[in-house]
Design a protein around this motif. Structure first.
Motif, PDB file in Angstrom:
ATOM      1  N   VAL A  61       0.863  -1.181   0.000  1.00 12.56           N
ATOM      2  CA  VAL A  61       0.000   0.000   0.000  1.00 12.56           C
ATOM      3  C   VAL A  61       0.902   1.234   0.000  1.00 12.56           C
ATOM      4  O   VAL A  61       1.704   1.424   0.911  1.00 12.56           O
ATOM      5  CB  VAL A  61      -0.909   0.019   1.242  1.00 12.56           C
ATOM      6  N   ASP A 289       0.824  -1.647  -5.043  1.00 14.14           N
ATOM      7  CA  ASP A 289      -0.390  -2.297  -5.541  1.00 14.14           C
ATOM      8  C   ASP A 289      -1.623  -1.422  -5.436  1.00 14.14           C
ATOM      9  O   ASP A 289      -2.552  -1.566  -6.235  1.00 14.14           O
ATOM     10  CB  ASP A 289      -0.637  -3.592  -4.754  1.00 14.14           C
ATOM     11  N   ILE A 290      -1.645  -0.532  -4.444  1.00 16.12           N
ATOM     12  CA  ILE A 290      -2.864   0.235  -4.217  1.00 16.12           C
ATOM     13  C   ILE A 290      -2.542   1.512  -3.458  1.00 16.12           C
ATOM     14  O   ILE A 290      -1.598   1.563  -2.659  1.00 16.12           O
ATOM     15  CB  ILE A 290      -3.905  -0.624  -3.443  1.00 16.12           C
ATOM     16  N   THR A 291      -3.309   2.558  -3.723  1.00 14.93           N
ATOM     17  CA  THR A 291      -3.223   3.799  -2.962  1.00 14.93           C
ATOM     18  C   THR A 291      -4.617   4.149  -2.463  1.00 14.93           C
ATOM     19  O   THR A 291      -5.617   3.647  -2.972  1.00 14.93           O
ATOM     20  CB  THR A 291      -2.683   4.969  -3.803  1.00 14.93           C
ATOM     21  N   GLN A 292      -4.664   5.014  -1.456  1.00 15.72           N
ATOM     22  CA  GLN A 292      -5.944   5.435  -0.875  1.00 15.72           C
ATOM     23  C   GLN A 292      -6.055   6.942  -0.965  1.00 15.72           C
ATOM     24  O   GLN A 292      -5.048   7.645  -0.972  1.00 15.72           O
ATOM     25  CB  GLN A 292      -6.027   4.938   0.577  1.00 15.72           C
ATOM     26  N   LYS A 531      -5.366   1.227  -8.074  1.00 14.96           N
ATOM     27  CA  LYS A 531      -5.001  -0.125  -7.634  1.00 14.96           C
ATOM     28  C   LYS A 531      -4.628  -0.975  -8.836  1.00 14.96           C
ATOM     29  O   LYS A 531      -5.106  -0.755  -9.952  1.00 14.96           O
ATOM     30  CB  LYS A 531      -6.146  -0.789  -6.873  1.00 14.96           C
ATOM     31  N   ASN A 532      -3.751  -1.929  -8.594  1.00 17.99           N
ATOM     32  CA  ASN A 532      -3.392  -2.913  -9.606  1.00 17.99           C
ATOM     33  C   ASN A 532      -4.586  -3.837  -9.849  1.00 17.99           C
ATOM     34  O   ASN A 532      -5.244  -4.273  -8.899  1.00 17.99           O
ATOM     35  CB  ASN A 532      -2.180  -3.721  -9.133  1.00 17.99           C
ATOM     36  N   LEU A 535      -5.350  -7.126  -7.926  1.00 19.03           N
ATOM     37  CA  LEU A 535      -5.796  -7.092  -6.543  1.00 19.03           C
ATOM     38  C   LEU A 535      -7.325  -7.110  -6.515  1.00 19.03           C
ATOM     39  O   LEU A 535      -7.977  -6.276  -7.136  1.00 19.03           O
ATOM     40  CB  LEU A 535      -5.262  -5.838  -5.856  1.00 19.03           C
ATOM     41  N   ASN A 539     -11.714  -1.967  -3.247  1.00 16.25           N
ATOM     42  CA  ASN A 539     -11.637  -0.787  -4.089  1.00 16.25           C
ATOM     43  C   ASN A 539     -11.272   0.384  -3.183  1.00 16.25           C
ATOM     44  O   ASN A 539     -11.794   0.497  -2.068  1.00 16.25           O
ATOM     45  CB  ASN A 539     -12.977  -0.511  -4.790  1.00 16.25           C
ATOM     46  N   PRO A 540     -10.366   1.247  -3.618  1.00 13.96           N
ATOM     47  CA  PRO A 540      -9.979   2.376  -2.763  1.00 13.96           C
ATOM     48  C   PRO A 540     -11.201   3.208  -2.387  1.00 13.96           C
ATOM     49  O   PRO A 540     -12.120   3.392  -3.192  1.00 13.96           O
ATOM     50  CB  PRO A 540      -9.019   3.173  -3.650  1.00 13.96           C
ATOM     51  N   TRP A 552      -9.076  -9.195   0.963  1.00  7.82           N
ATOM     52  CA  TRP A 552      -8.223  -8.838  -0.171  1.00  7.82           C
ATOM     53  C   TRP A 552      -7.536 -10.089  -0.712  1.00  7.82           C
ATOM     54  O   TRP A 552      -7.158 -10.992   0.041  1.00  7.82           O
ATOM     55  CB  TRP A 552      -7.154  -7.839   0.245  1.00  7.82           C
TER      56      TRP A 552
END
Length: 556
Positions: A61, A289-292, A531-532, A535, A539-540, A552
Motif C-alpha cells: 500500500v 499495488d494500491i493507494t488510498q 489499484k493494480n 488485486l 476498491n480504494p 483482499w
C-alpha cells in the motif's frame, strides 16, 4: 455556548494534526540522511519484494505520510496512524465506504440517554492467543489513555466523568468513574455534558483500540508509551501484526491466521511510505499495488498517465478536503467587504483549470459528501460587478493591502492564490500574498496576525461539529466570528443524531457563512486513488478502506 468552545478548543490539536496531514501529504517523504535512506531502501527491497517477483502473495500500500506511531495509547487525529495501528488492534467502530458506522470490535453502541453510552463487545471477538476480548480490556485501555504518565492530550477524554479538565486521571488511579464495566462484554461511558451518539461514535469509538490487559496489564504505566512490546506485539485483535517498522519508510505486517473474522488471504502486507512523485512509477512497475485517497497524495500532473496504464484501475473519492479560506473578522470587520471578496472570485474557473475539474464548489463548511449537505444552498456566483457594488456600499476599506497567508507546500493553491489575488485586484481589493510552511502558517493562524488565511481542512462529513464549533468560537478562534443564530444551531447539533434534524441545523450555519463570510471554500478536492487490477476484494475509498482487508486477494 462556552462549554462548546471549551470542547472545541481542547480538540484543536487533534483536528489540526489531521488537517495538516492532508495538507502536507503532497510533499511528505523520507527525512533521514542519504546514507540512512539508502540503508532503509535495501531493507525494503529485502522485506518488500513485489508478489510477482517472489511468487508469494504480498500487497504493498503506497502512502505519502509518515506513520508516527503504532501504539493505540498514543493515537492522535492523524488518520494514517490510526489505520496502520487498526490493522493490529481493531477500533470499537469504523466508518464504511458509505460513511455509515460499521461494527468492528464492538457489535453495537447505543445511547441510554444524552450522557450515557453502552458499548457491547462482539461475543465472537478473541485475541490471537484465543482469549476473549472483554470489557476489562476496554476499561484498561481507556484508563491508560487518561494516564498523566502517558500524557496523550489528543484523545480528549476530559469529556468523561471522573477525568480532569486536562484529560487525565490522578497518577496511579485504578478506575475512571465515567467508564465502567457492566458485564464481561459491556462498558458504560458517562459524559459530563450532553453528547450526540454520532459524536461519541466518530470521536471516541473510532479511535479507541482496546489492548490485551492479560498480556500487558503488568507493565508499569510510565513505560507503556515507549515499551518494546508495541514494536512487535505478539497478541492482537486485528487481521495483521507488525514485523518491522520504520516510521519514515515502511510498516511490514504478517497475517494473523487466527483472526476471528477470518484468516487474511494475503500472508504479508506492507505500507510503503514514498513521495507523491514516486507513486506513478511504483504503480506502473507493480512495486505499489494500491493507494488510498487521503493517505496517498497522487500529484495532479500524474492523473492522466495513471489513467492510461493498462494494469491499473483509477477512481476518485468523495470531495471531502476543503481548501478553506478564513477571514479574521477583527481585521476585516465589514460584512459587505467580506461578501465582495467572495463575489470577486471565479471559483469554477480555478476548479476547472487548476484541478482539472476534480472537485466541487460549495459555500460554507459542508461538501456533497456530508449526509447533512443542503443542496438548496447554491454557491455564490462569480460577479465582479456585484463585488464592486458591495465595495461601494461598504463603510470600510483597508489602509494597506490585506495580508493573505497560504501554505507554501500546497503548490496547487499557491497558483490558485495568485489567480484570486488578481481577481480581487480587478475589483479594487489589494492583497499581499505571504507563503510559509504549514507549521509557521498554523502558528500565525493561532496568533491572529493575519487578515486572510487559507489551508486544506477536512471537516469529518458525518460529524463536523467540533471543527465548526471551534472555528465559530468567537474571540480566540481563527475567524473571531460568532453569531447568535449559529450558536443556537451548534447547541442543538451537540445532542442531535437524526440526519434530517442535523441537516437543518448545519444548513443554518452554512447560510450564515454565505451571508457573513467569515470563511469560504475556494474549492473542495476530489482526489484520485489507484489499484493494480490483479488485486481483488477491495476498491480504494475515503473511508472503510481497511475494514475488510482479510478479504483482499491477488489473482494472476
Amino acid at each position: 455556548m462556552e462549554k462548546y468552545r471549551k470542547i472545541a478548543g481542547k480538540c484543536l490539536a487533534a483536528v489540526l494534526s489531521a488537517a495538516m496531514a492532508l495538507s502536507l501529504a503532497a510533499c511528505a517523504g523520507g527525512t533521514g540522511s542519504s546514507e540512512s535512506q539508502s540503508q532503509s531502501a535495501k531493507q525494503e527491497a529485502a522485506a518488500e519484494k513485489p508478489a510477482q517477483a517472489t511468487g508469494e502473495k504480498i500487497v504493498n500500500v503506497g502512502v505519502t505520510g509518515t506513520v508516527n506511531t503504532l501504539n493505540p495509547l498514543l493515537m492522535d487525529g492523524v488518520e494514517i496512524n490510526k489505520y496502520a495501528t487498526g490493522l493490529m488492534f481493531l477500533p470499537l467502530m469504523e466508518l464504511d465506504t458509505n460513511m455509515e458506522f460499521e461494527p468492528m470490535l464492538a457489535d453495537s453502541i447505543t445511547a441510554e440517554d444524552e450522557k450515557h453510552f453502552l458499548v457491547h463487545i462482539d461475543d465472537e471477538a478473541v485475541w490471537s492467543d484465543g482469549q476473549p476480548v472483554t470489557a476489562d480490556d476496554v476499561v484498561y485501555t481507556a484508563l491508560r489513555l487518561c494516564s498523566p504518565a502517558i500524557a496523550n492530550t489528543a484523545m480528549m477524554y476530559y469529556v468523561f466523568e471522573g477525568v480532569g479538565d486536562d484529560g487525565f486521571v490522578e497518577m496511579g488511579a485504578d478506575h475512571i468513574e465515567g467508564i465502567t464495566k457492566v458485564d464481561d462484554k459491556t462498558v458504560r461511558f458517562a459524559t459530563k455534558e450532553p453528547m450526540s451518539l454520532v459524536t461519541f461514535q466518530n470521536s471516541y469509538a473510532r479511535y479507541l483500540m482496546p489492548l490485551p490487559k492479560h498480556v500487558i496489564g503488568e507493565i508499569p504505566e510510565a513505560e507503556l508509551a515507549s515499551h518494546e512490546w508495541f514494536a512487535k506485539p505478539d497478541v492482537v485483535s486485528g487481521p495483521y501484526r507488525v514485523t518491522a517498522f520504520d516510521k519514515d519508510h515502511y510498516v511490514s505486517y504478517e497475517a494473523n491466521e487466527k483472526y476471528w473474522k477470518g484468516a487474511p488471504k494475503i500472508p504479508k502486507l506492507n505500507i510503503r511510505i514514498v513521495e507523491g512523485s514516486q507513486l506513478y512509477a511504483g504503480l506502473q512497475s507493480g512495486e505499489i499495488d494500491i493507494t488510498q485517497n487521503t493517505m496517498s497524495a497522487i500529484p495532479l500532473e500524474d492523473y492522466e498517465s495513471l489513467q492510461a496504464l493498462e494494469t491499473v484501475e483509477t477512481s476518485f473519492g468523495d470531495a471531502i478536503t476543503n481548501q478553506s479560506v478564513f477571514i479574521n473578522t477583527k481585521n476585516v470587520p465589514d460584512q459587505k467587504f467580506r461578501q465582495a471578496l467572495l463575489y470577486a472570485i471565479d471559483r469554477n474557473q480555478i476548479l476547472e483549470q487548476l484541478l482539472k475539474g476534480n472537485g466541487e464548489v460549495v459555500d460554507g463548511f459542508l461538501s456533497t459528501a456530508s449526509p447533512y449537505y443542503d443542496p438548496s444552498i447554491e454557491p455564490v456566483s462569480y460577479d465582479p460587478a456585484k463585488a464592486k457594488e458591495l465595495l461601494a456600499e461598504s463603510n470600510w476599506m483597508p489602509s494597506s493591502p490585506l495580508r493573505f497567508y497560504i501554505d507554501s507546500g500546497d503548490s496547487t493553491f499557491v497558483n490558485a492564490a495568485s489567480v484570486i489575488a488578481a481577481q480581487w485586484a480587478a475589483v479594487g481589493i489589494q492583497t499581499e500574498i505571504r507563503t510559509m510552511d504549514i507549521n509557521t502558517l498554523m502558528s500565525t493562524a493561532g496568533s491572529g496576525e493575519f487578515d486572510i488565511m487559507a489551508v486544506q481542512y477536512t471537516y469529518p462529513p458525518v460529524d463536523p461539529y467540533v471543527d465548526i464549533a471551534w472555528l465559530l468560537g468567537g474571540e480566540g478562534s481563527w475567524t473571531g466570528y460568532s453569531h447568535a443564530e449559529a450558536e443556537e444551531a451548534l447547541s442543538k447539533i451537540a445532542v442531535l443524531s437524526d440526519k434530517e434534524e442535523l441537516k437543518e441545523q448545519y444548513g443554518i450555519i452554512d447560510r450564515r457563512m454565505q451571508e457573513d463570510v467569515p470563511m469560504f471554500s475556494a474549492y473542495v478536492i476530489r482526489t484520485m486513488a489507484a489499484k493494480n487490477k490483479r488485486l481483488t476484494g477491495v476498491n480504494p475509498s475515503v473511508y472503510g478502506f481497511f475494514n475488510h482487508v482479510e478479504e483482499w486477494d491477488i489473482t494472476g
